[in-house]
Structures are given as C-alpha cells and as structure tokens.
Design an enzyme around this catalytic site. Structure first.
Site, PDB file in Angstrom:
ATOM      1  N   ARG A 188      -0.589  39.510   1.486  1.00 10.71           N
ATOM      2  CA  ARG A 188      -0.296  40.446   2.568  1.00 10.71           C
ATOM      3  C   ARG A 188      -1.037  41.753   2.303  1.00 10.71           C
ATOM      4  O   ARG A 188      -0.657  42.551   1.438  1.00 10.71           O
ATOM      5  CB  ARG A 188       1.202  40.691   2.644  1.00 10.71           C
ATOM      6  CG  ARG A 188       1.620  41.693   3.715  1.00 10.71           C
ATOM      7  CD  ARG A 188       1.542  41.116   5.104  1.00 10.71           C
ATOM      8  NE  ARG A 188       2.546  40.066   5.303  1.00 10.71           N
ATOM      9  CZ  ARG A 188       2.669  39.372   6.425  1.00 10.71           C
ATOM     10  NH1 ARG A 188       1.864  39.623   7.451  1.00 10.71           N
ATOM     11  NH2 ARG A 188       3.581  38.420   6.529  1.00 10.71           N
ATOM     12  N   ARG A 231      -8.603  31.191   4.855  1.00 11.72           N
ATOM     13  CA  ARG A 231      -7.962  32.189   3.990  1.00 11.72           C
ATOM     14  C   ARG A 231      -7.219  31.576   2.806  1.00 11.72           C
ATOM     15  O   ARG A 231      -6.785  32.314   1.923  1.00 11.72           O
ATOM     16  CB  ARG A 231      -7.020  33.073   4.814  1.00 11.72           C
ATOM     17  CG  ARG A 231      -5.845  32.346   5.430  1.00 11.72           C
ATOM     18  CD  ARG A 231      -5.067  33.274   6.349  1.00 11.72           C
ATOM     19  NE  ARG A 231      -3.862  32.632   6.847  1.00 11.72           N
ATOM     20  CZ  ARG A 231      -2.730  33.262   7.088  1.00 11.72           C
ATOM     21  NH1 ARG A 231      -2.645  34.560   6.879  1.00 11.72           N
ATOM     22  NH2 ARG A 231      -1.671  32.629   7.559  1.00 11.72           N
ATOM     23  N   HIS A 279      -9.029  40.502   9.372  1.00  8.37           N
ATOM     24  CA  HIS A 279      -7.662  40.991   9.611  1.00  8.37           C
ATOM     25  C   HIS A 279      -7.402  42.220   8.735  1.00  8.37           C
ATOM     26  O   HIS A 279      -6.670  42.167   7.737  1.00  8.37           O
ATOM     27  CB  HIS A 279      -6.695  39.861   9.277  1.00  8.37           C
ATOM     28  CG  HIS A 279      -5.296  40.034   9.757  1.00  8.37           C
ATOM     29  ND1 HIS A 279      -4.571  41.189   9.573  1.00  8.37           N
ATOM     30  CD2 HIS A 279      -4.480  39.167  10.412  1.00  8.37           C
ATOM     31  CE1 HIS A 279      -3.355  41.022  10.081  1.00  8.37           C
ATOM     32  NE2 HIS A 279      -3.277  39.797  10.591  1.00  8.37           N
ATOM     33  N   ASP A 325       1.445  44.688  19.171  1.00  9.70           N
ATOM     34  CA  ASP A 325       0.637  43.494  18.894  1.00  9.70           C
ATOM     35  C   ASP A 325      -0.233  43.255  20.125  1.00  9.70           C
ATOM     36  O   ASP A 325       0.200  42.634  21.086  1.00  9.70           O
ATOM     37  CB  ASP A 325       1.543  42.296  18.603  1.00  9.70           C
ATOM     38  CG  ASP A 325       0.760  41.099  18.061  1.00  9.70           C
ATOM     39  OD1 ASP A 325      -0.485  41.175  18.016  1.00  9.70           O
ATOM     40  OD2 ASP A 325       1.392  40.087  17.698  1.00  9.70           O
ATOM     41  N   GLU A 374      -8.133  44.792  13.707  1.00  2.65           N
ATOM     42  CA  GLU A 374      -8.784  43.552  13.310  1.00  2.65           C
ATOM     43  C   GLU A 374      -9.977  43.254  14.220  1.00  2.65           C
ATOM     44  O   GLU A 374      -9.807  43.017  15.408  1.00  2.65           O
ATOM     45  CB  GLU A 374      -7.777  42.403  13.376  1.00  2.65           C
ATOM     46  CG  GLU A 374      -6.474  42.726  12.644  1.00  2.65           C
ATOM     47  CD  GLU A 374      -5.349  41.782  13.012  1.00  2.65           C
ATOM     48  OE1 GLU A 374      -5.633  40.586  13.269  1.00  2.65           O
ATOM     49  OE2 GLU A 374      -4.184  42.232  13.055  1.00  2.65           O
TER      50      GLU A 374
END
Length: 295
Positions: free
Chosen positions: A66, A101, A170, A214, A269
């Site tokens: 994270r 990822r 990101h 978002d 992002e």
C-alpha cells in the site's frame, strides 16, 4: 549495463518476503521492489518525500504494497468496469488492477551518475500470466531518479493478434494535510464519478478533498498542488487519470492502511482507463509516462 554488485549507489535488500533495489545517492534515497516493479520510496535530500508509503505496508509475496507507485496492468480497477475487449479476454484471477503488480520482474539495467540513477525492469509473458491473460508481451518499466521522479511503462505486443489493455501508474503522493490541498489543472474537464453510479460530471475550479473521492478524469491534465512545503507537479502523456482519497469510513476497511492515513496521502494516477484503453496490433508498442517534480 552496470551489474548490481558493481553499482556505486544501488544494492539488493530483502525485506520480509520481497527483494528490493535500494538506492542511496548523494541527492536522494529510493527503493524499488522487484515484485511488481513497485517504487516504494523516493526521498530527495532537499525536497523531501515524493511518494507516500503506508507505515503498515507489508512486504509479502503475492500482494501489492500500500503506497509508492504500484503498476496496474493489463486492466485497471475491477474487471467489469473495463471495456468488454479486456474483461472478456481474462481467463482467471479477476482481482482488481491486473497481475503485473504481483509478478516478479527482472532487472535489465542500471545507469548511474552524479546527477541521478536510472533503473530498468522487465516482465515477460510466462505460464502464470498466460493462464490469466492469453497474450504474449514484454513490459519494460524505466525509472529515472534525479531531482525529479520519472517513470515510463512500455508495453510491447509479442502476440500474433492485437490486444486491448488498460493501465495506471497508481501514484500515492505524500501531503502535509489533505484538508489544505487544492489541486489545479482539471478545471472544466469531464470526470466519471465512481461513487455516484459512474455518472459523468464536469470539474469546476480546483479539486478539493473534503470527503471520499474516486474519479476518473478525461483528457490530458497537468496536475499541481501545494503539499505544505513545496509545489508538486505531475505531468503525463495519458488522456485519463484518477484522483482518489478514501477519507474516513473507507480508510477503516482498507488493508495496510491506518485509519487516519487519509490525512497525509493523495492518489493521482496517470493511466489509460475506460474509453482511453489502449489497443496494440501485433508487435506494436505503447509507452505510458509520468513525471513528478517539486518546486
């Protein structure tokens, strides 16, 4: 190529389950995990932290950390919000943000000077990726670390047929206090609000974070904001981008994320998302790039 064992500024360090390239340069310190080609630290001697990493980040195999700059590829977000040409091609492993990822990338080269360091990592299709997504490819991620942070992610289609993918760098950004952040650059741009039934809206003035946000912004945008110490600028060559902050309630549900961490982080992002997804013909290439500076 400078082999890692002969590098002046770079060394390999194991943190829990993951191998990471640790960079200690006179101008900055940085860290890049081989899993996911994920940059987790870039701290400039004079300009401070460029990216945010959760204090509870876990260096575990098979999961993204994270913070820093995770690479989302070959789909972004939840699969069913991607174009059908992407979602219908995926065979298995339908978790959000694709598989790049959590794959182990290969170190290709390191170049060093008194001015900075460049690191290039590569991921190629393999039996694990083909079981998820049936195409052959090479991904190259190029990090240029100096007085600024620059990342280029290049996709090369090695299949005999075309394929479509979405992607994002990101980027988690460090901020002093999210309540004081005013993000410029998106005025009058259309965005899709993921928290309001994916409705299209238009940005009026600066972006302010006063609740969970978002949003997918459409069009080429150069972002800027003040982080409490420096003016931060983020530029990319993409025509879609995401602005995200989980705010209070969502923070309580996130893994590797302290409940109050939303106060000191912000995601902007750079990507190719929704209708901005990329279609590559056989043997074509596409490069997504992002540059982060502080004034």
């Amino acid at each position: 190529m400078t082999p890692l064992k002969y590098s002046a500024f770079c060394s390999l360090k194991t943190i829990d389950d993951l191998e990471c390239i640790e960079v200690k340069h006179p101008k900055f310190n940085a860290q890049i995990c081989l899993q996911g080609a994920q940059l987790t630290q870039f701290t400039h001697r004079d300009k401070g932290e460029f990216v945010w990493l959760s204090p509870s980040a876990q260096y575990k195999q098979g999961q993204s950390l994270r913070g820093g700059v995770p690479i989302c590829w070959p789909w972004f977000g939840v699969l069913d919000k991607n174009p059908a040409s992407i979602s219908e091609a995926v065979l298995s492993n339908k978790h959000a943000h694709g598989f790049a990822r959590t794959q182990i990338w290969k170190l290709v080269k390191i170049n060093e000077s008194v001015h900075g360091v460049t690191v290039e990592l590569e991921l190629t299709s393999n039996p694990v990726t083909r079981a998820i997504w049936p195409y052959d490819f090479t991904l190259r991620c190029h990090f240029h670390l100096s007085d600024e942070l620059s990342i280029q992610l290049t996709t090369h289609n090695l299949s005999d047929s075309s394929f479509t993918y979405s992607q994002a760098l990101h980027t988690y950004l460090q901020v002093n206090n999210i309540n004081n952040v005013r993000i410029s650059g998106a005025h009058q741009h259309t965005y899709v609000d993921a928290l309001d039934h994916w409705q299209s809206k238009q940005q009026d003035g600066h972006i302010q974070i006063q609740q969970e946000v978002d949003r997918v912004y459409l069009g080429a945008i150069d972002y800027g904001f003040y982080d409490g110490k420096n003016t931060v600028n983020l530029k990319s060559n993409s025509h879609s981008s995401v602005v995200w902050n989980p705010w209070i309630n969502k923070s309580k549900t996130l893994s590797q994320f302290p409940h109050t961490a939303y106060n000191t982080m912000l995601c902007i992002e750079s990507g190719n998302i929704l209708d901005d997804a990329v279609t590559l013909k056989s043997h074509e290439r596409h490069c997504l790039s992002m540059t982060l500076t502080k004034d």
